[in-house]
Design an enzyme around this catalytic site. Sequence first.
Site, PDB file in Angstrom:
ATOM      1  N   ASN A   9      30.927  35.532  33.777  1.00 39.87           N
ATOM      2  CA  ASN A   9      30.195  36.561  34.418  1.00 39.87           C
ATOM      3  C   ASN A   9      31.142  37.922  34.442  1.00 39.87           C
ATOM      4  O   ASN A   9      32.235  37.974  35.232  1.00 39.87           O
ATOM      5  CB  ASN A   9      30.080  36.248  35.831  1.00 39.87           C
ATOM      6  N   TRP A  10      30.831  38.876  33.567  1.00 39.35           N
ATOM      7  CA  TRP A  10      31.818  40.148  33.229  1.00 39.35           C
ATOM      8  C   TRP A  10      31.598  40.829  34.254  1.00 39.35           C
ATOM      9  O   TRP A  10      32.721  41.837  34.504  1.00 39.35           O
ATOM     10  CB  TRP A  10      31.584  40.520  31.997  1.00 39.35           C
ATOM     11  N   LYS A  11      30.708  40.841  35.050  1.00 38.28           N
ATOM     12  CA  LYS A  11      30.320  41.980  36.281  1.00 38.28           C
ATOM     13  C   LYS A  11      30.311  43.357  35.612  1.00 38.28           C
ATOM     14  O   LYS A  11      29.959  43.452  34.244  1.00 38.28           O
ATOM     15  CB  LYS A  11      31.568  41.688  37.289  1.00 38.28           C
ATOM     16  N   HIS A  94      23.791  36.753  43.020  1.00 40.71           N
ATOM     17  CA  HIS A  94      25.060  36.565  43.449  1.00 40.71           C
ATOM     18  C   HIS A  94      25.596  37.288  44.487  1.00 40.71           C
ATOM     19  O   HIS A  94      24.740  38.250  45.060  1.00 40.71           O
ATOM     20  CB  HIS A  94      25.747  37.489  42.111  1.00 40.71           C
ATOM     21  N   GLU A  96      27.601  39.280  45.305  1.00 40.49           N
ATOM     22  CA  GLU A  96      27.921  40.807  45.298  1.00 40.49           C
ATOM     23  C   GLU A  96      26.471  41.652  45.553  1.00 40.49           C
ATOM     24  O   GLU A  96      26.491  42.518  46.032  1.00 40.49           O
ATOM     25  CB  GLU A  96      28.774  41.314  44.049  1.00 40.49           C
ATOM     26  N   GLU A 166      28.973  29.284  45.075  1.00 37.38           N
ATOM     27  CA  GLU A 166      29.929  30.310  45.191  1.00 37.38           C
ATOM     28  C   GLU A 166      30.573  30.725  46.609  1.00 37.38           C
ATOM     29  O   GLU A 166      29.779  31.619  46.977  1.00 37.38           O
ATOM     30  CB  GLU A 166      29.592  31.452  44.445  1.00 37.38           C
ATOM     31  N   GLY A 172      36.903  36.291  43.355  1.00 40.70           N
ATOM     32  CA  GLY A 172      37.746  37.223  43.372  1.00 40.70           C
ATOM     33  C   GLY A 172      39.110  37.439  44.014  1.00 40.70           C
ATOM     34  O   GLY A 172      39.694  38.374  44.209  1.00 40.70           O
ATOM     35  N   SER A 211      37.339  32.139  41.611  1.00 43.84           N
ATOM     36  CA  SER A 211      38.753  31.685  41.215  1.00 43.84           C
ATOM     37  C   SER A 211      38.879  30.685  40.646  1.00 43.84           C
ATOM     38  O   SER A 211      39.623  30.057  40.552  1.00 43.84           O
ATOM     39  CB  SER A 211      39.728  32.049  42.336  1.00 43.84           C
ATOM     40  N   GLY A 232      34.405  34.796  36.918  1.00 42.98           N
ATOM     41  CA  GLY A 232      34.360  36.042  37.001  1.00 42.98           C
ATOM     42  C   GLY A 232      35.704  36.411  35.974  1.00 42.98           C
ATOM     43  O   GLY A 232      35.898  36.628  35.218  1.00 42.98           O
ATOM     44  N   GLY A 233      36.832  36.874  36.826  1.00 46.19           N
ATOM     45  CA  GLY A 233      38.075  37.428  36.620  1.00 46.19           C
ATOM     46  C   GLY A 233      38.722  36.816  35.564  1.00 46.19           C
ATOM     47  O   GLY A 233      38.888  37.222  34.495  1.00 46.19           O
TER      48      GLY A 233
HETATM   49  P1  PGA Z   1      35.813  35.217  40.177  1.00 44.68           P
HETATM   50  O1  PGA Z   1      34.308  35.348  40.108  1.00 44.68           O
HETATM   51  O2  PGA Z   1      35.833  33.891  39.324  1.00 44.68           O
HETATM   52  O3  PGA Z   1      36.435  36.303  39.976  1.00 44.68           O
HETATM   53  O4  PGA Z   1      35.947  34.556  41.763  1.00 44.68           O
HETATM   54  C1  PGA Z   1      33.351  34.462  40.152  1.00 44.68           C
HETATM   55  C2  PGA Z   1      31.903  35.047  40.463  1.00 44.68           C
HETATM   56  O5  PGA Z   1      31.843  35.872  41.215  1.00 44.68           O
HETATM   57  O6  PGA Z   1      31.192  34.442  39.684  1.00 44.68           O
END
Ligand code: PGA
Length: 254
Positions: A9-11, A94, A96, A166, A172, A211, A232-233
């Site tokens: 997930n590159w966001k 998600h 966010e 999640e 993050g 994470s 994500g990250g």
């Molecule tokens: P993260 O994000 O790996 O940076 O914690 C995961 C996500 O939001 O899907």
Amino acid sequence: MKKLFIVANWKMNGNKISNEQLVNYINEKVYENPNIEVIICPPFTYLTQILKLKATRIKVGAQNISESQNGAFTGEISGSMLQDMNIDYVIIGHSERRQMYSDTNTIIAQKFELAHQNNLIPILCVGESLNERKTGQTISVVESQIKSVIESTCIELFTKSIIAYEPVWAIGTGETASSEQAEEVHFNIRSILKEYDLNIATSIPILYGGSVNGANSKDLFTMGNINGGLIGGASLNGEEFVKIYQAAERLTNE
Ligand code: PGA
């Protein structure tokens, strides 16, 4: 052997040059494996670029869709538009989006249904906040997030869906749920689904997100009810993402 899903997930990250470098690197390191599905979810504007660049064994997903099929919704992207582009997956709900863009359980259910109507496999995200975990509400929060989708659509749609657990406090932050903490919630998610359909409850892929990195992925993926990660990250760093993929690869070869 269970199938593992490694989803990037590159966001809202990347640009034409860095995307190309990242995908070329992943293409070189990811092999055909019937037990691993690697999916890249870039921002909408780069879907075409990634579709062109990626090796055929890699799939592409979007990060969101509109809750409406079409019409006067300035700035939105519909499920049918993604289907037109041959996108396979879409992330829905998600945290966010739930927190910053008011994606309520009702809206998420509409998006989930539209994803199916447009032949997209939804990756439905659920998870509790830190406060909800501290006050012992983890399972009830996840339960209401899942049941609201089942009850406004139907359980059969989950035959072709993915769930991602999640925990918001782990996204993050560098703080990962321990593999035991994650496994406990994944086990409970299957129990919730069992109230509706035993077969779906046992077969639906449930990914962990929050994470995930090269160092913790093996422990997480080894757990019986965890079917991969939503990353994500660490998915923005080719080497780290490939380490996660390789942890999955080793497990599928064992
Ligand atoms: P993260 O994000 O790996 O940076 O914690 C995961 C996500 O939001 O899907």
